[in-house]
Motif scaffolding. Structure first.
Motif, PDB file in Angstrom:
ATOM      1  N   LEU A 242      36.713  46.479  36.556  1.00  0.00           N
ATOM      2  CA  LEU A 242      37.631  45.652  36.653  1.00  0.00           C
ATOM      3  C   LEU A 242      37.623  44.533  35.406  1.00  0.00           C
ATOM      4  O   LEU A 242      38.456  44.149  34.657  1.00  0.00           O
ATOM      5  CB  LEU A 242      38.044  45.135  37.811  1.00  0.00           C
ATOM      6  CG  LEU A 242      38.676  46.014  38.899  1.00  0.00           C
ATOM      7  CD1 LEU A 242      38.709  45.420  40.285  1.00  0.00           C
ATOM      8  CD2 LEU A 242      39.972  46.686  38.470  1.00  0.00           C
TER       9      LEU A 242
ATOM     10  N   GLN B 214      37.901  45.703  32.078  1.00  0.00           N
ATOM     11  CA  GLN B 214      39.194  46.041  31.737  1.00  0.00           C
ATOM     12  C   GLN B 214      40.095  44.669  31.439  1.00  0.00           C
ATOM     13  O   GLN B 214      40.976  44.804  30.614  1.00  0.00           O
ATOM     14  CB  GLN B 214      39.988  46.893  33.094  1.00  0.00           C
ATOM     15  CG  GLN B 214      39.747  48.272  32.844  1.00  0.00           C
ATOM     16  CD  GLN B 214      39.992  48.900  34.287  1.00  0.00           C
ATOM     17  OE1 GLN B 214      40.923  48.240  35.008  1.00  0.00           O
ATOM     18  NE2 GLN B 214      39.743  50.097  34.605  1.00  0.00           N
TER      19      GLN B 214
ATOM     20  N   GLN C 258      32.595  48.465  40.646  1.00  0.00           N
ATOM     21  CA  GLN C 258      34.199  48.466  40.526  1.00  0.00           C
ATOM     22  C   GLN C 258      34.523  47.100  40.008  1.00  0.00           C
ATOM     23  O   GLN C 258      35.562  46.854  39.186  1.00  0.00           O
ATOM     24  CB  GLN C 258      34.808  48.572  42.033  1.00  0.00           C
ATOM     25  CG  GLN C 258      36.331  48.955  41.741  1.00  0.00           C
ATOM     26  CD  GLN C 258      37.182  49.020  43.073  1.00  0.00           C
ATOM     27  OE1 GLN C 258      36.541  48.693  44.161  1.00  0.00           O
ATOM     28  NE2 GLN C 258      38.272  49.004  42.994  1.00  0.00           N
TER      29      GLN C 258
ATOM     30  N   SER D  55      38.534  43.272  44.089  1.00  0.00           N
ATOM     31  CA  SER D  55      38.858  44.613  44.094  1.00  0.00           C
ATOM     32  C   SER D  55      39.855  44.864  45.451  1.00  0.00           C
ATOM     33  O   SER D  55      40.980  45.642  45.156  1.00  0.00           O
ATOM     34  CB  SER D  55      37.769  45.279  44.215  1.00  0.00           C
ATOM     35  OG  SER D  55      36.742  45.019  43.445  1.00  0.00           O
TER      36      SER D  55
ATOM     37  N   PHE E 260      42.602  39.136  42.063  1.00  0.00           N
ATOM     38  CA  PHE E 260      42.693  39.743  40.747  1.00  0.00           C
ATOM     39  C   PHE E 260      43.321  39.074  39.661  1.00  0.00           C
ATOM     40  O   PHE E 260      43.051  39.110  38.742  1.00  0.00           O
ATOM     41  CB  PHE E 260      43.074  41.347  41.032  1.00  0.00           C
ATOM     42  CG  PHE E 260      42.626  42.286  39.809  1.00  0.00           C
ATOM     43  CD1 PHE E 260      41.537  42.017  39.173  1.00  0.00           C
ATOM     44  CD2 PHE E 260      43.837  42.873  39.329  1.00  0.00           C
ATOM     45  CE1 PHE E 260      41.213  42.875  38.123  1.00  0.00           C
ATOM     46  CE2 PHE E 260      43.540  43.720  38.109  1.00  0.00           C
ATOM     47  CZ  PHE E 260      42.521  43.649  37.473  1.00  0.00           C
TER      48      PHE E 260
END
Ligand code: C2E
Ligand code: MG
Ligand code: MG
Ligand code: MG
Length: 284
Positions: A246, A249, A242, A210, A216
């Motif tokens: 993520l 996603q 979070q 994050s 990431f």
């Protein structure tokens, strides 16, 4: 330090070293007793299908509470068990215990698998494919009920033997996970060489995902690569919402971590799994 005298080597210990050696020897004896008297416990941490928001299985994790020193981390006592020749016995117990619980869950119509960590010294004699097959049969389980987690360091030891061992378990129908993916020396070549079907993204990447853009990017690269190779992905160490968001996603298939649940005793696992399913039902 080491002081060479003629052709011999004399080793002098200072008092601190001596105490450490003595402590270690005592811990080894205590570990033998712990194994013999059933002091080790098996915990399990849920593995979640991130798309559907459902617990699909769990990772079996050993726990040892020392009568005087309290919790001893598996990173300490597993290597110790390897060195004093106890890991075979421990590994077989873990396998049986895992199968016993999977069979129990299936009796109450819960279809959950367990992944088991395997050590260097367990291959191939201590955890022979034939023995694994027999244990599955004994509990009436299909091979898909069990997954094996191997680490890259394990693979480095004796490549040919590890390769054959993995191939025969895979041929039996077990799932093979590469643990702590991304932290080893040559992850990519191992993916090609071994009959693995899933990678577990090491929690160090997930932890800083994050905050750190490069982590990431790495997580996404691993997911994309795995997908193009036809491999599954489990993200380790998901600690907050979070990270969960993520990873969803990024279309990461599976995940585990303290955000869902810390490892719990095997006997509590089915209850925890159903609670997580309820909680995620509104989310996913
Ligand atoms: P591992 O296989 O990579 O297991 C994952 C470790 O991450 C576990 O530590 C787990 O408790 C921890 N973890 C899970 N979620 C989170 C999170 O959200 N945050 C943080 N900070 N940590 C999380 P644990 O149980 O202490 O085990 C450490 C290692 O010991 C394992 O790493 C595994 O390599 C080894 N180990 C554990 N049980 C066994 C076993 O039965 N046999 C063998 N050979 N090794 C084992
Ligand atoms: Mg593991
Ligand atoms: Mg791991
Ligand atoms: Mg680890």
């Amino acid at each position: 330090g080491n002081v060479p005298v003629g052709s011999h080597t004399c080793i002098f210990f200072n008092p601190v070293q001596e105490a450490a050696v003595e402590h270690r020897r005592r811990m080894e004896d205590d570990l033998r007793v712990a194994v013999a008297t059933g002091e080790l416990e098996l915990y399990c941490q849920p593995i979640v299908d991130l798309r559907q928001g459902r617990v699909v299985g769990g990772e079996a994790l050993l726990r040892w509470t020392h009568p005087q020193h309290g919790a001893v981390p598996p990173e300490t006592f597993v290597p110790m068990a390897e060195q004093i020749g106890l890991i075979g016995e421990i590994g077989r117990w873990v396998l049986k215990e895992a199968c016993r619980y999977i069979a129990h869950w299936r009796n109450v119509e819960l279809d959950l698998y367990v992944s088991v960590n395997v050590s260097v010294r367990q291959i191939p004699d201590e955890l022979a494919p034939g023995m694994v097959a027999k244990t599955l049969e004994q509990y009436g389980l299909p091979p898909q009920a069990l997954a094996i987690e191997i680490t890259e360091s394990l693979l480095m030891n004796d490549v040919t033997i590890a390769q054959e061992w993995i191939a025969s378990l895979r041929a039996m129908g077990l799932h093979i996970y590469m643990d702590d993916f991304g932290t080893g020396y040559s992850s990519l070549s191992y993916l090609k060489r071994f009959a693995l079907d899933t990678v577990k993204i090491d929690r160090s990447f997930v932890r800083d995902m994050s905050a750190d853009n490069s982590d990431f990017a790495l997580v996404n690269a691993i997911i994309t690569m795995a997908k193009s190779l036809g491999l599954g992905v489990v993200a380790e160490g998901i600690e907050d919402e979070q990270q969960f968001r993520l990873l969803r996603q990024s279309d990461c298939g599976f995940g585990q971590g303290n955000y869902f649940s810390r490892p719990v005793p095997m006997s509590q696992f089915n209850t925890i799994a159903m609670r997580i399913n309820d909680e995620l039902a509104s989310y996913c």
